[in-house]
Design a protein around this motif. Structure first.
Motif, mmCIF file in Angstrom:
data_model
loop_
_atom_site.group_PDB
_atom_site.id
_atom_site.type_symbol
_atom_site.label_atom_id
_atom_site.label_comp_id
_atom_site.label_asym_id
_atom_site.label_seq_id
_atom_site.Cartn_x
_atom_site.Cartn_y
_atom_site.Cartn_z
ATOM 1 N N LEU A 25 -27.376 -15.997 28.653
ATOM 2 C CA LEU A 25 -26.154 -15.375 29.377
ATOM 3 C C LEU A 25 -26.680 -14.118 30.053
ATOM 4 C CD1 LEU A 25 -23.022 -16.502 27.286
ATOM 5 C CD2 LEU A 25 -23.742 -17.521 29.411
ATOM 6 N N ILE A 26 -27.397 -13.442 29.087
ATOM 7 C CA ILE A 26 -27.749 -12.155 29.341
ATOM 8 C C ILE A 26 -28.103 -11.913 30.921
ATOM 9 C CG2 ILE A 26 -29.369 -10.059 28.942
ATOM 10 C CD1 ILE A 26 -29.245 -11.180 26.022
ATOM 11 N N GLY A 27 -27.367 -10.667 31.291
ATOM 12 C CA GLY A 27 -27.676 -10.650 32.887
ATOM 13 C C GLY A 27 -26.412 -10.351 33.596
ATOM 14 N N SER A 28 -26.556 -10.131 34.760
ATOM 15 C CA SER A 28 -25.221 -10.103 35.557
ATOM 16 C C SER A 28 -24.785 -11.071 36.371
ATOM 17 C CB SER A 28 -25.309 -8.808 36.648
ATOM 18 O OG SER A 28 -25.590 -7.548 35.961
ATOM 19 N N TRP A 29 -23.654 -11.518 36.549
ATOM 20 C CA TRP A 29 -22.974 -12.614 37.074
ATOM 21 C C TRP A 29 -21.747 -12.196 38.121
ATOM 22 C CZ3 TRP A 29 -25.107 -17.509 35.815
ATOM 23 C CH2 TRP A 29 -25.882 -17.572 34.944
ATOM 24 N N GLN A 30 -21.920 -12.677 39.299
ATOM 25 C CA GLN A 30 -20.971 -12.459 40.367
ATOM 26 C C GLN A 30 -20.078 -13.648 40.815
ATOM 27 O OE1 GLN A 30 -21.016 -9.494 42.904
ATOM 28 N NE2 GLN A 30 -19.328 -10.581 43.084
ATOM 29 N N LEU A 31 -19.017 -13.391 40.657
ATOM 30 C CA LEU A 31 -17.931 -14.486 40.899
ATOM 31 C C LEU A 31 -18.036 -14.630 42.367
ATOM 32 C CD1 LEU A 31 -15.336 -15.839 39.973
ATOM 33 C CD2 LEU A 31 -14.091 -14.573 40.728
ATOM 34 N N VAL A 32 -18.392 -15.972 42.714
ATOM 35 C CA VAL A 32 -18.416 -16.524 44.057
ATOM 36 C C VAL A 32 -17.359 -17.410 44.499
ATOM 37 C CG1 VAL A 32 -20.915 -16.107 44.063
ATOM 38 C CG2 VAL A 32 -19.961 -18.445 43.564
ATOM 39 N N HIS A 33 -16.752 -18.018 43.680
ATOM 40 C CA HIS A 33 -15.358 -18.844 43.829
ATOM 41 C C HIS A 33 -14.504 -18.964 42.685
ATOM 42 C CE1 HIS A 33 -13.389 -22.066 45.919
ATOM 43 N NE2 HIS A 33 -13.291 -22.639 44.973
ATOM 44 N N PHE A 34 -13.158 -18.890 43.065
ATOM 45 C CA PHE A 34 -12.067 -19.134 42.147
ATOM 46 C C PHE A 34 -11.114 -20.095 42.722
ATOM 47 C CE2 PHE A 34 -9.187 -18.211 38.973
ATOM 48 C CZ PHE A 34 -7.938 -17.846 39.480
ATOM 49 N N GLU A 35 -10.837 -21.084 41.996
ATOM 50 C CA GLU A 35 -10.120 -22.309 42.342
ATOM 51 C C GLU A 35 -8.737 -21.616 42.612
ATOM 52 O OE1 GLU A 35 -10.469 -25.447 39.439
ATOM 53 O OE2 GLU A 35 -12.180 -26.219 40.279
ATOM 54 N N GLY A 36 -8.191 -20.554 42.159
ATOM 55 C CA GLY A 36 -6.789 -20.014 42.421
ATOM 56 C C GLY A 36 -6.690 -19.790 43.885
ATOM 57 N N MET A 37 -7.876 -19.362 44.512
ATOM 58 C CA MET A 37 -7.943 -19.179 45.792
ATOM 59 C C MET A 37 -7.476 -20.421 46.796
ATOM 60 S SD MET A 37 -11.578 -16.971 46.495
ATOM 61 C CE MET A 37 -12.587 -18.632 46.296
ATOM 62 N N GLU A 38 -7.876 -21.487 46.262
ATOM 63 C CA GLU A 38 -7.529 -22.619 47.187
ATOM 64 C C GLU A 38 -5.901 -22.797 47.099
ATOM 65 O OE1 GLU A 38 -9.548 -25.915 45.193
ATOM 66 O OE2 GLU A 38 -11.453 -24.991 45.917
ATOM 67 N N LYS A 39 -5.332 -22.653 45.795
ATOM 68 C CA LYS A 39 -3.808 -22.665 45.806
ATOM 69 C C LYS A 39 -3.124 -21.470 46.564
ATOM 70 C CE LYS A 39 -3.841 -23.929 40.939
ATOM 71 N NZ LYS A 39 -3.658 -23.461 39.640
ATOM 72 N N ILE A 40 -3.678 -20.299 46.916
ATOM 73 C CA ILE A 40 -3.339 -19.251 47.751
ATOM 74 C C ILE A 40 -3.371 -19.726 49.292
ATOM 75 C CG2 ILE A 40 -3.657 -16.836 48.600
ATOM 76 C CD1 ILE A 40 -4.591 -16.305 45.799
ATOM 77 N N VAL A 41 -4.542 -20.311 49.895
ATOM 78 C CA VAL A 41 -4.781 -20.520 51.041
ATOM 79 C C VAL A 41 -4.134 -21.981 51.361
ATOM 80 C CG1 VAL A 41 -6.360 -21.579 52.522
ATOM 81 C CG2 VAL A 41 -7.179 -19.704 50.877
ATOM 82 N N LYS A 42 -3.497 -22.625 50.437
ATOM 83 C CA LYS A 42 -2.732 -24.027 50.594
ATOM 84 C C LYS A 42 -1.245 -23.554 50.535
ATOM 85 C CE LYS A 42 -6.183 -27.326 49.423
ATOM 86 N NZ LYS A 42 -6.663 -28.416 48.488
ATOM 87 N N SER A 43 -0.932 -22.476 50.088
ATOM 88 C CA SER A 43 0.491 -22.076 49.737
ATOM 89 C C SER A 43 1.414 -21.883 51.120
ATOM 90 C CB SER A 43 0.587 -20.589 49.214
ATOM 91 O OG SER A 43 0.404 -19.730 50.110
ATOM 92 N N PRO A 44 2.513 -22.177 51.023
ATOM 93 C CA PRO A 44 3.514 -22.046 52.309
ATOM 94 C C PRO A 44 3.389 -20.700 52.893
ATOM 95 C CG PRO A 44 4.674 -23.248 50.787
ATOM 96 C CD PRO A 44 3.232 -22.696 49.931
ATOM 97 N N GLN A 45 3.391 -19.662 51.865
ATOM 98 C CA GLN A 45 3.166 -18.306 52.404
ATOM 99 C C GLN A 45 1.995 -18.130 53.287
ATOM 100 O OE1 GLN A 45 3.015 -15.420 49.094
ATOM 101 N NE2 GLN A 45 3.231 -13.694 50.299
ATOM 102 N N TYR A 46 1.043 -18.497 52.764
ATOM 103 C CA TYR A 46 -0.295 -18.301 53.573
ATOM 104 C C TYR A 46 -0.238 -19.047 54.976
ATOM 105 C CZ TYR A 46 -5.181 -17.694 54.662
ATOM 106 O OH TYR A 46 -6.509 -17.715 55.376
ATOM 107 N N GLN A 47 0.126 -20.308 54.810
ATOM 108 C CA GLN A 47 0.088 -21.318 55.868
ATOM 109 C C GLN A 47 1.123 -20.750 56.969
ATOM 110 O OE1 GLN A 47 -1.845 -23.923 56.519
ATOM 111 N NE2 GLN A 47 -2.907 -23.376 54.390
ATOM 112 N N ASN A 48 2.218 -20.078 56.751
ATOM 113 C CA ASN A 48 3.283 -19.723 57.694
ATOM 114 C C ASN A 48 3.091 -18.151 57.948
ATOM 115 O OD1 ASN A 48 4.500 -22.124 57.507
ATOM 116 N ND2 ASN A 48 5.910 -21.446 55.619
#
Length: 145
Positions: A25-48
């Motif tokens: 594990l030692i080293g640096s790791w960048q977050l490139v995807h988070f499944e929570g993003m999909e929920k946001i993009v599919k949400s009515p708030q985002y869609q509307n």
């Protein structure tokens, strides 16, 4: 049974046969995807939302991705960025890697748990484990020096 499910099962089985060691594990790791993003993009708030509002939400998502880095260092220490009141803060915590590829992050506010469900030299997928609703997998890529 679809192909992605079969692939996922094979990766999970392979991971459990080969336990991750902390030194991997030692080293640096960048977050490139988070499944929570999909929920946001599919949400009515985002869609509307209008184009300007969507651009603002997209900017916040990208900001979170760009500013979420986990750095595993010698001595079982995790240095990471977190968000408090919409502000990026640097944190440091003691970490344990337990059987079953379970990460335990010891923070001031309590322990956080995540299962390593996929791991290779350049990719790590974590599944946070909490009492709250499922938050979704976090996909990291190793930052090359």
């Amino acid at each position: 049974m679809n192909l992605s499910l079969i692939t996922s099962m094979i990766l999970t089985f392979t991971l459990f046969l080969s336990q991750v060691e902390y030194k991997q594990l030692i080293g640096s790791w960048q977050l490139v995807h988070f499944e929570g993003m999909e929920k946001i993009v599919k949400s009515p708030q985002y869609q509307n939302a209008n184009a300007l509002e969507k651009a603002g939400m997209d900017a916040r998502i990208n900001y979170r991705l760009e500013n979420t880095v986990y750095q595993f260092v010698e001595g079982d220490i995790l240095k990471f960025t977190d968000f408090e009141n919409q502000v990026v803060v640097q944190k440091e915590a003691k970490i344990e890697l337990m059987d079953g590829n379970m990460l335990v992050i010891h923070e001031e506010k309590g322990d956080r748990l995540a299962q390593i469900i996929e791991f290779s030299e350049n990719r790590m997928v974590l599944q946070p484990i909490s009492k709250a609703a499922a938050s979704g997998r976090l996909i990291f890529e190793r930052i090359k020096k």
